[in-house]
Design an enzyme around this catalytic site. Structure first.
Site, mmCIF file in Angstrom:
data_model
loop_
_atom_site.group_PDB
_atom_site.id
_atom_site.type_symbol
_atom_site.label_atom_id
_atom_site.label_comp_id
_atom_site.label_asym_id
_atom_site.label_seq_id
_atom_site.Cartn_x
_atom_site.Cartn_y
_atom_site.Cartn_z
ATOM 1 C CG HIS A 112 37.091 13.846 38.671
ATOM 2 N ND1 HIS A 112 38.299 13.280 39.107
ATOM 3 C CD2 HIS A 112 36.457 14.382 39.748
ATOM 4 C CE1 HIS A 112 38.675 13.865 40.201
ATOM 5 N NE2 HIS A 112 37.620 14.293 40.672
ATOM 6 C CG ASP A 128 39.149 12.722 35.789
ATOM 7 O OD1 ASP A 128 39.003 14.049 35.677
ATOM 8 O OD2 ASP A 128 39.477 12.131 36.770
ATOM 9 C CB SER A 144 38.543 13.794 43.833
ATOM 10 O OG SER A 144 38.469 15.214 43.331
#
Length: 310
Positions: free
Chosen positions: A293, A239, A183
């Site tokens: 995610h 995601d 991320s």
């Protein structure tokens, strides 16, 4: 990153309206890219160890320094902690360690902490700004622009992190550095990897691996990463993070994407080129799945503080 995810998970009727002043409908690109199938063993050979290092970065600094963070730490053997930094807020945690299994230096950045508003604020400052060429002198005049928040966050730890890596290389005799993150951590890893590569002897191999990577800069930044750094990153099904910030704002992914096709953790494709439309870029913003995610991506690997014992 959660601030951006929350906007992408609004009701479909709301998604027809501009987000931050723009329409995101352009992200529904026609699937024109080519892909090739990858086996689980292919993925494990190149992505497993970086994924394990990235997972550890979500744990507390104290537990990482003692290598007592539970399963994330015990899954990695022959590791000697060297250094950490950040406050797990405005300055996300990073750590540096020696991996005796292949005599390499490992660097990993923490991703967005859903419990910290300061961490989330690093993500939402997503205007494009000039790359700081004092750190990358040979990029001057190339028109490289990067995500404002990511660059500001990178700058907060760049010097101390590099000093730790250089000391680690000197003390251990290692000739390899692996940089990883998930991320926000993946975005920081691209900048850190580029910075390290420009700062160490050319004989030192530097690799960069990310998971759930958001777009971090313009076309010139993506080209620079492709030609000077080389990044491999994994995206998971629907995601929404890899499709933000949108290309309509001038952002572009580098090459190197590996895409998880479904939730079996067995089906993966290699996605040649930048923003391959047959992979995450081709996902519809009306069918995002925020849970993708975090994971799992493969080998039951997910990225979150809940994975840690402390």
């Amino acid at each position: 990153m959660l601030a951006l995810i929350s906007l992408l998970t609004l009701a479909p009727s709301a998604l027809s309206a501009p987000i931050f002043g723009l329409s995101i409908g352009s992200e529904n690109a026609a699937a024109t890219g080519q892909t090739s199938t990858l086996s689980l063993s292919d993925v494990q050979s190149s992505l497993l160890r970086p994924a394990l290092f990235a997972r550890v970065a979500y744990c507390s600094s104290a537990s990482i320094s003692n290598w007592t963070c539970g399963e994330p730490c015990t899954s990695l053997s022959n590791i000697t902690f060297l250094q950490s930094g950040g406050d797990q807020g405005l300055i996300p945690l990073y750590y540096v360690a020696h991996d005796a299994s292949d005599n390499s230096i490992a660097v990993a950045h923490q991703g967005t902490d859903s419990q910290s508003i300061l961490s989330i604020l690093n993500d939402v400052k997503f205007g494009l700004v000039d790359l700081n060429v004092t750190r990358f002198p040979d990029t001057a005049g190339k028109g490289i622009k990067v995500h404002s928040g990511f660059q500001q966050t990178f700058e907060r730890t760049a010097d101390g992190l590099l000093a730790g890596v250089l000391k680690g290389l000197s003390d251990t005799g290692a000739k390899k550095v692996t940089v990883a993150g998930h991320s926000l951590g993946a975005a920081l890893a691209t900048m850190t990897g580029a910075f390290i590569k420009k700062s160490v002897d050319p004989s030192v191999e530097v690799s960069v691996t990310g998971f759930g990577l958001p777009r971090g800069g313009n076309q010139a930044w993506a080209d620079f990463l492709d030609s000077d750094v080389g990044v491999q990153y994994m995206t998971n099904q629907n995601d929404p993070v890899p499709i933000v910030p949108p290309r309509s704002l001038g952002f572009q992914h580098p090459s190197g994407e590996v895409h998880v096709v479904d939730d079996t953790q067995q089906n993966f494709v290699d996605c040649p080129g930048q923003d391959n439309d047959n992979c995450s870029t081709g996902n519809s913003v009306l069918k995002v799945d925020v849970s993708n995610h975090k994971g799992p991506y493969f080998n039951d690997l997910s990225f979150a503080r809940s994975q840690c014992s402390d």
